[in-house]
Scaffold this active site. Structure first.
Site, PDB file in Angstrom:
ATOM      1  N   PHE A 291       0.860  -1.199   0.000  1.00  0.00           N
ATOM      2  CA  PHE A 291       0.000   0.000   0.000  1.00  0.00           C
ATOM      3  C   PHE A 291       0.899   1.254   0.000  1.00  0.00           C
ATOM      4  O   PHE A 291       1.898   1.298   0.712  1.00  0.00           O
ATOM      5  CB  PHE A 291      -0.903  -0.030   1.242  1.00  0.00           C
TER       6      PHE A 291
ATOM      7  N   ASP B 106       1.327  -5.306   8.528  1.00  0.00           N
ATOM      8  CA  ASP B 106       0.211  -4.385   8.321  1.00  0.00           C
ATOM      9  C   ASP B 106      -1.046  -5.253   8.154  1.00  0.00           C
ATOM     10  O   ASP B 106      -1.169  -6.002   7.178  1.00  0.00           O
ATOM     11  CB  ASP B 106       0.445  -3.509   7.081  1.00  0.00           C
TER      12      ASP B 106
ATOM     13  N   TYR C 270     -11.451   1.147  10.256  1.00  0.00           N
ATOM     14  CA  TYR C 270     -12.615   1.681   9.527  1.00  0.00           C
ATOM     15  C   TYR C 270     -13.103   0.751   8.428  1.00  0.00           C
ATOM     16  O   TYR C 270     -14.096   1.045   7.777  1.00  0.00           O
ATOM     17  CB  TYR C 270     -12.338   3.081   8.962  1.00  0.00           C
ATOM     18  N   LYS C 271     -12.388  -0.371   8.208  1.00  0.00           N
ATOM     19  CA  LYS C 271     -12.839  -1.313   7.177  1.00  0.00           C
ATOM     20  C   LYS C 271     -13.764  -2.351   7.834  1.00  0.00           C
ATOM     21  O   LYS C 271     -14.886  -2.049   8.199  1.00  0.00           O
ATOM     22  CB  LYS C 271     -11.635  -1.963   6.505  1.00  0.00           C
TER      23      LYS C 271
ATOM     24  N   ARG D  48     -12.567  -3.818  -7.259  1.00  0.00           N
ATOM     25  CA  ARG D  48     -12.532  -4.593  -6.001  1.00  0.00           C
ATOM     26  C   ARG D  48     -13.965  -4.770  -5.493  1.00  0.00           C
ATOM     27  O   ARG D  48     -14.702  -3.798  -5.330  1.00  0.00           O
ATOM     28  CB  ARG D  48     -11.715  -3.865  -4.934  1.00  0.00           C
TER      29      ARG D  48
HETATM   30  C1  LIG Z   1      -2.689  -1.755   3.896  1.00  0.00           C
HETATM   31  C2  LIG Z   1      -2.963  -0.350   4.292  1.00  0.00           C
HETATM   32  N1  LIG Z   1      -2.019   0.349   4.959  1.00  0.00           N
HETATM   33  C3  LIG Z   1      -2.240   1.634   5.323  1.00  0.00           C
HETATM   34  C4  LIG Z   1      -3.409   2.289   5.019  1.00  0.00           C
HETATM   35  C5  LIG Z   1      -3.557   3.767   5.354  1.00  0.00           C
HETATM   36  O1  LIG Z   1      -4.165   3.972   6.554  1.00  0.00           O
HETATM   37  P1  LIG Z   1      -4.423   5.451   7.158  1.00  0.00           P
HETATM   38  O2  LIG Z   1      -5.114   6.232   6.101  1.00  0.00           O
HETATM   39  O3  LIG Z   1      -5.296   5.178   8.344  1.00  0.00           O
HETATM   40  O4  LIG Z   1      -3.149   6.055   7.540  1.00  0.00           O
HETATM   41  C6  LIG Z   1      -4.426   1.594   4.348  1.00  0.00           C
HETATM   42  C7  LIG Z   1      -5.706   2.263   4.027  1.00  0.00           C
HETATM   43  O5  LIG Z   1      -6.572   1.757   3.387  1.00  0.00           O
HETATM   44  C8  LIG Z   1      -4.188   0.253   3.981  1.00  0.00           C
HETATM   45  O6  LIG Z   1      -5.117  -0.435   3.306  1.00  0.00           O
END
Ligand SMILES: Cc1ncc(COP(=O)(O)O)c(C=O)c1O
Length: 412
Positions: free
Chosen positions: A127, A209, A234-235, A383
């Site tokens: 990500f 993560d 939040y997911k 998705r």
């Molecule tokens: C795998 C992964 N890492 C990090 C994040 C980013 O998180 P945040 O916006 O809370 O910093 C996301 C957001 O969807 C994610 O899917």
């Protein structure tokens, strides 16, 4: 025949988690929501919980609410989340800040555990925020990134990360490995236990993560003896837009972990207002500034629903939903130019299914215009997020039928 709507309805009728959908606010607008992997639905109890925090705790108790409970909520919600969703021991999880900031904190802490080593291994398809923050943390500490995974970070393909590919990336200078449990593009699910072992055998620190896994895939972070983990709420945890993230830290490491953002809320004596920083014992040291009591209350409701359902049942439903989606992709969409980007084997998938099509962006918009809401991932991925507590098999049927109808129109 399995493609009939009656089959989807029969699956819903037999679903032991079906009643959980009624514990969420679901508007009577016919929308088919297939994006719970980005923003989970609103639990029905959340407005009342927030109302209590706002009207009673804030409105009447005012500043007293901090000493009447708010100070400990990040750790209390952390413990509930850790026990139900992460396989954590008590005292190993704190809910604070967002994933991005938490990645920064844990990567610095992890590098501090291996001061003579200067390499962070990160998946090339990770990500974006993980890649950007890892590169910055490495630069700040005179370290460098070693990218694993052969593919273009923008492509939507099945993730090749395996214990073998991680082993091939390991060497004496690797301090930290940062990987996602579930790939955000394809839902590819990695072998957390085996990869953690490979990383430890090479003397490095494993940071997971869990953003796309938490609340959809059971985790056993303490049992596999991982080192550090972060993830969002939040997911699949349904904590709401911008809900605070979590940090999990293995208790065997607590005394050695240094937070590079040493804020007062992570201090051993928050109100001592002393001249220097003395970290709190345990995972509290990863807190930075004042937490949001309102947002934490919403996270707690989401965690409670998943705890009640149980992660074994959640995973079973998730596998059934994604398997059904793959069946429909094969039966309805494959001959209309759609390919499956997610793994075919159910045990190698998280809880979304990604399909590819050259017109994916326009198709996603057209679906959204018709009240079917998946999401688009650059360059050609759609998705389809399947949230076990709220998505019905009939939603999968109707959503993919809408996609088929659009594709048939394109062919004419
Ligand atoms: C795998 C992964 N890492 C990090 C994040 C980013 O998180 P945040 O916006 O809370 O910093 C996301 C957001 O969807 C994610 O899917």
């Amino acid at each position: 025949m399995t493609l009939d709507r009656a089959h989807a309805e029969a699956l819903d009728a037999a679903d032991p988690l079906a009643a959980f959908r009624d514990r969420f606010i679901v508007a009577d607008d016919g929308v088919i929501y297939l994006d719970g992997n980005s923003l989970g639905r609103l639990p029905a109890d959340t407005p009342a919980r927030i109302d209590d925090v706002v009207r009673r705790q804030w409105g009447t108790r005012l500043i007293r609410s901090w000493s009447e409970g708010w100070m400990d909520v990040p750790l209390e919600v952390g413990d509930r989340l850790g026990e139900a969703l992460l396989g954590a021991r008590r005292g190993e999880t704190v809910v604070c800040d967002n994933v991005t900031l938490n990645i920064f904190k844990v990567l610095h802490a992890a590098l501090g555990l291996r001061p003579t080593r200067t390499t962070i291994v990160v998946h090339r398809g990770e990500f974006p925020t993980d890649r950007y923050v890892a590169a910055e943390a490495a630069a700040q500490r005179g370290a460098s990134i070693s990218w694993v995974g052969p593919m273009d970070p923008d492509s939507v393909e099945v993730d090749p990360i395996s214990p073998g590919s991680v082993a091939a990336a390991m060497h004496d200078d690797v301090a930290v490995v940062l990987l996602s449990v579930v790939d955000y593009r394809t839902a590819a699910l990695v072998d957390v236990a085996a990869i953690t072992r490979v990383v430890h055998d090479a003397g490095a620190v494993m940071v997971w993560d869990c953003s796309h896994a938490v609340g959809s895939v059971p985790l056993a972070l303490a049992d596999v003896d991982a080192d550090l983990a972060i993830g969002c709420t939040y997911k699949y945890v349904n904590g709401g837009p911008g809900a605070p993230a979590f940090i999990w830290a293995n208790s065997r490491l607590h005394d050695q972990l240094h937070n590079p953002v040493p804020g007062w809320m992570g201090h051993s004596d928050v109100f001592a207002m002393g001249p220097g920083y003395d970290p709190a014992p345990g995972v509290r040291r990863f807190m930075t500034g004042t937490p949001s009591a309102v947002a934490l209350a919403a996270v707690d409701v989401g965690v409670g629903l998943l705890a009640e359902a149980g992660m074994t049942a959640v995973r079973e439903k998730s596998i059934a939903l994604t398997s059904y989606a793959v069946e429909l992709v094969d039966g309805w969409l494959a001959d209309l130019g759609v390919t499956l980007a997610s793994p075919r084997e159910p045990h190698l998938r998280g809880s979304h299914v990604t399909v590819r099509h050259p017109d994916a962006q326009a198709l996603t918009q057209a679906l959204t215009d018709r009240g079917v809401i998946p999401d688009f991932r650059h360059p050609d991925g759609i998705r389809i997020g399947l949230a076990p507590l709220t998505t019905r098999f009939a939603d999968v049927h109707d959503g993919l039928l809408a996609l088929r109808t659009l594709l048939e129109a394109l062919q004419r």
